[in-house]
Design an enzyme around this catalytic site. Structure first.
Site, PDB file in Angstrom:
ATOM      1  N   CYS A  33      43.390  51.452  43.377  1.00 18.25           N
ATOM      2  CA  CYS A  33      44.150  51.477  42.124  1.00 18.25           C
ATOM      3  C   CYS A  33      45.499  50.813  42.388  1.00 18.25           C
ATOM      4  CB  CYS A  33      44.307  52.897  41.608  1.00 18.25           C
ATOM      5  SG  CYS A  33      44.886  54.069  42.850  1.00 18.25           S
ATOM      6  N   THR A  34      46.410  50.861  41.443  1.00 17.15           N
ATOM      7  CA  THR A  34      47.633  50.073  41.521  1.00 17.15           C
ATOM      8  C   THR A  34      48.477  50.400  42.746  1.00 17.15           C
ATOM      9  OG1 THR A  34      47.687  49.957  39.105  1.00 17.15           O
ATOM     10  CG2 THR A  34      49.704  49.347  40.273  1.00 17.15           C
TER      11      THR A  34
END
Length: 299
Positions: free
Chosen positions: A191-192
């Protein structure tokens, strides 16, 4: 000379008094002229803040002075700019709130946290460890832990992208058995900045996925090390006025405009008042009509 910066941070640790942390972070942010979002719960803190470099350095020193936050991984990136008062142009205001979860999977009762972080999560992989795993195995599966829109403009090559509009959709998809075929494979969640995969990987482990990994530091740390010369392709969606960032001057453009199909990394809110979605849409199509209506008419 003013230097606009943005910091992204989180820490999972038991907090006996989230409200006290909220007041501290609100007052500190106000005093330093910071803008952004900070979410606090009994499980820890998650936030992104923008401001001038000296102010953010003061914030970081103060934040890490609290013993439970001393080892927090704070990720730094370039901000768009500062207004005449020296406030970040990337956020409209400073918001500091206490919630049931610091990342909203809708399953606060499933999350266990101790002084070392999330209990029962995936095996952590630094970017170089990820490359080693991929080179040594031919069955590694990348599993995108973000909303589907984010993956439209950037993702790891050949990644599985669940059809999710919000993070809360993951629990329902996992419980439906939609990805049970992955339970015998090495699954790398990403994810980010890493926070969503802290929780997602633990949800997968508790549901019988036998070999689950999480990319430590998320796409941000991977991009800092390998840029666009590794396994990542495209742009990274971010939750501020920058909309997305690239890791190099040769980032691939993999997004497709929902209106005309042109290559673009641009995302925008639907301009119709009744439409609350976001789309990958080029400037030309966005200027003409709501992308949702474009899809409907094309169908």
């Amino acid at each position: 000379m003013s230097t606009p910066k943005i910091v992204l941070f989180y820490v999972f640790t038991p907090l006996a008094d989230p409200e006290a942390i909220r007041v501290w972070q609100r007052d500190l942010g106000d005093a330093l002229g910071l803008r952004g979002r900070v979410i606090i719960s009994e499980h820890g803190v998650n936030g992104t803040l923008g401001g001038d470099l000296p102010a953010l350095k003061k914030w970081a020193r103060s934040f890490r002075s609290y013993a439970a936050f001393a080892d927090t991984d704070i990720k730094w990136s370039e901000g768009t700019g500062l207004d005449a008062e020296g406030l970040s142009l990337d956020f409209p205001r400073l918001s500091v709130k206490v919630r049931a979860e610091i990342v909203s999977f809708g399953a606060p009762g499933e999350l266990a946290v101790d002084d070392n972080g999330v209990v029962g999560g995936g095996i952590r992989l630094a970017p170089e460890d990820l490359h080693e795993l991929v080179s040594s195995r031919d069955d590694v599966v990348f599993f995108d832990g973000r909303n589907a829109l984010e993956a439209e403009i950037g993702r790891f090559k050949n990644a599985i992208v669940p059809d999710t509009e919000t993070t809360r959709d993951f629990v329902e998809l996992l419980d439906s058995g939609a990805y049970d075929d992955l339970k015998g494979k090495p699954v790398v969640t990403y994810c980010t900045g890493g926070i969503r995969c802290e929780v997602l990987s633990s949800l997968m482990v508790s549901r019988g996925f036998g070999e689950v990994y999480q990319l430590e530091g998320g796409i941000v740390r991977y991009g800092e090390k390998y840029g666009d010369d590794g396994l990542w392709e495209g742009s990274l969606y971010v939750f501020d006025k920058r909309e997305s960032i690239d890791f190099s001057d040769h980032a691939a453009i993999i997004g497709e405009c929902v209106g005309c199909g042109a290559a673009t990394a641009r995302t925008a809110n639907c301009p119709e008042a009744s439409c609350r979605r976001q789309f990958v849409v080029c400037e030309d199509c966005d200027a003409v009509e709501c992308a949702e209506h474009s899809v409907a008419s094309a169908g």
